[in-house]
Design a protein around this motif. Sequence first.
Motif, short mmCIF file in Angstrom:
data_model
loop_
_atom_site.label_atom_id
_atom_site.label_comp_id
_atom_site.label_asym_id
_atom_site.label_seq_id
_atom_site.Cartn_x
_atom_site.Cartn_y
_atom_site.Cartn_z
N ARG A 198 -1.91 45.51 30.22
CA ARG A 198 -1.66 46.10 31.23
C ARG A 198 -2.91 46.06 32.10
NH1 ARG A 198 -0.29 51.18 28.48
NH2 ARG A 198 -2.21 52.01 29.56
N PHE A 199 -4.04 45.62 31.45
CA PHE A 199 -5.39 45.66 32.39
C PHE A 199 -5.53 44.10 32.45
CE2 PHE A 199 -5.97 49.49 30.00
CZ PHE A 199 -6.34 50.34 31.01
N MET A 200 -4.60 43.12 32.09
CA MET A 200 -5.03 41.67 31.99
C MET A 200 -4.04 40.93 32.97
SD MET A 200 -5.02 41.27 27.74
CE MET A 200 -5.76 39.51 27.96
N ALA A 201 -4.80 39.90 33.57
CA ALA A 201 -3.80 39.11 34.51
C ALA A 201 -3.08 38.17 33.69
CB ALA A 201 -4.62 38.44 35.57
N PRO A 202 -1.81 37.77 34.03
CA PRO A 202 -0.99 36.78 33.51
C PRO A 202 -2.00 35.58 33.28
CG PRO A 202 0.34 37.88 35.31
CD PRO A 202 -1.14 38.18 35.40
N GLY A 203 -1.92 34.95 31.98
CA GLY A 203 -2.93 33.69 31.81
C GLY A 203 -4.11 33.96 31.64
N CYS A 204 -4.63 35.34 31.50
CA CYS A 204 -6.01 35.58 31.10
C CYS A 204 -6.54 34.75 30.02
CB CYS A 204 -6.13 36.90 30.63
SG CYS A 204 -7.88 37.69 30.31
N VAL A 205 -7.62 34.36 30.10
CA VAL A 205 -8.17 33.43 29.02
C VAL A 205 -9.24 34.27 28.23
CG1 VAL A 205 -9.92 31.70 28.60
CG2 VAL A 205 -8.38 31.49 30.65
N ILE A 206 -8.87 34.58 26.92
CA ILE A 206 -9.57 35.02 25.76
C ILE A 206 -10.29 34.00 25.07
CG2 ILE A 206 -9.40 36.63 23.87
CD1 ILE A 206 -6.84 37.43 25.31
N VAL A 207 -11.74 34.18 24.94
CA VAL A 207 -12.45 33.21 24.01
C VAL A 207 -13.16 34.26 22.85
CG1 VAL A 207 -14.21 31.45 23.96
CG2 VAL A 207 -12.72 31.50 25.83
N PHE A 208 -12.95 33.99 21.87
CA PHE A 208 -13.59 34.99 20.89
C PHE A 208 -14.68 34.35 20.01
CE2 PHE A 208 -12.58 38.62 17.65
CZ PHE A 208 -12.48 39.67 18.53
N THR A 209 -15.41 35.04 19.26
CA THR A 209 -16.45 34.45 18.47
C THR A 209 -16.19 33.03 18.06
OG1 THR A 209 -15.86 35.52 16.28
CG2 THR A 209 -17.22 36.64 17.70
N GLY A 210 -17.01 32.15 17.95
CA GLY A 210 -16.98 30.91 17.38
C GLY A 210 -16.11 29.85 18.42
N GLY A 211 -15.91 30.52 19.44
CA GLY A 211 -15.12 29.70 20.61
C GLY A 211 -13.50 29.54 20.49
N ARG A 212 -13.21 30.62 19.50
CA ARG A 212 -11.84 30.62 19.11
C ARG A 212 -11.02 31.16 20.41
NH1 ARG A 212 -14.34 32.41 15.04
NH2 ARG A 212 -13.99 31.58 12.95
N GLU A 213 -10.02 30.27 20.96
CA GLU A 213 -9.14 30.78 22.11
C GLU A 213 -8.12 31.57 21.68
OE1 GLU A 213 -8.52 28.07 25.53
OE2 GLU A 213 -10.54 27.19 25.26
N MET A 214 -7.75 32.71 22.24
CA MET A 214 -6.74 33.36 22.04
C MET A 214 -5.64 33.55 22.98
SD MET A 214 -7.87 35.47 19.15
CE MET A 214 -9.32 35.15 18.31
N LYS A 215 -4.25 34.01 22.60
CA LYS A 215 -3.31 33.84 23.52
C LYS A 215 -2.93 35.25 24.38
CE LYS A 215 -1.95 29.39 22.32
NZ LYS A 215 -2.78 28.43 23.29
N GLY A 216 -3.07 36.22 23.53
CA GLY A 216 -3.05 37.46 23.99
C GLY A 216 -3.72 38.54 23.65
N PRO A 217 -3.33 39.81 23.91
CA PRO A 217 -4.43 40.91 23.45
C PRO A 217 -4.04 41.15 22.06
CG PRO A 217 -2.70 41.57 25.09
CD PRO A 217 -2.67 39.89 24.96
N GLU A 218 -2.97 40.72 21.53
CA GLU A 218 -2.60 41.05 20.03
C GLU A 218 -3.43 40.13 19.14
OE1 GLU A 218 -0.30 37.96 21.94
OE2 GLU A 218 -0.17 40.06 22.33
N ASP A 219 -4.14 39.05 19.69
CA ASP A 219 -4.74 38.06 18.78
C ASP A 219 -6.04 38.61 18.21
OD1 ASP A 219 -2.61 36.53 19.06
OD2 ASP A 219 -3.62 35.24 20.32
N PRO A 220 -6.91 39.31 19.11
CA PRO A 220 -8.32 39.58 18.65
C PRO A 220 -8.25 40.71 17.39
CG PRO A 220 -8.34 39.39 20.86
CD PRO A 220 -6.92 39.11 20.68
N PRO A 221 -7.19 41.76 17.59
CA PRO A 221 -6.84 42.63 16.60
C PRO A 221 -6.62 41.84 15.02
CG PRO A 221 -6.11 43.61 18.30
CD PRO A 221 -6.47 42.17 18.68
N ALA A 222 -5.67 41.05 15.40
CA ALA A 222 -4.97 40.21 14.26
C ALA A 222 -6.30 39.43 13.54
CB ALA A 222 -3.93 39.10 14.69
N PHE A 223 -7.21 38.67 14.46
CA PHE A 223 -8.20 38.03 13.89
C PHE A 223 -9.12 39.08 13.17
CE2 PHE A 223 -12.81 37.00 14.31
CZ PHE A 223 -12.73 35.75 13.77
N ASN A 224 -9.66 40.11 13.87
CA ASN A 224 -10.42 41.23 13.04
C ASN A 224 -9.82 41.83 11.83
OD1 ASN A 224 -12.10 41.01 15.04
ND2 ASN A 224 -11.48 42.69 16.19
#
Length: 139
Positions: free
Chosen positions: A30-56
């Motif tokens: 709800r806080f993210m624009a469509p197409g929001c770019v998520i770059v996680f540690t190590g330069g990992r690009e994520m697709k959506g807000p479910e990806d960082p918790p899955a990585f963690n």
Amino acid sequence: MTDDGVTEARRIVEGYLECSMAGDAEGARRFMAPGCVIVFTGGREMKGPEDPPAFNARRYAWVKKRFHRTDAIPDPASGAVHVWNTGHLFGAWPDGTSFDGNRYVDFFAVKDGLIVRTEVWNDSAEILLDRAGLAEPPL
């Protein structure tokens, strides 16, 4: 950009982080624009807000953020507000060993009331290297 816009951007970022820490991907979305770019540690690009918790979930038994501060400033060139949230991660590694004091900094660009980009950095990789005996001393 008014102070209200900066305050609102800080509120948006902290709301997103709270939802993310709670594992609430739909709430975070709800806080993210469509197409929001998520770059996680190590330069990992994520697709959506479910990806960082899955990585963690692969890196930690559990992890939370202790906010230290949230700073924001308008970026006239892009029309966004740039927001940095800093603090410490705490939790447990997969083997159950607890940790605290793991520094992090998260960057966000907030435009038109939504997050359009986020980037995440923390000390976890260095700490894991140290635990494996591969870090440069001292840590």
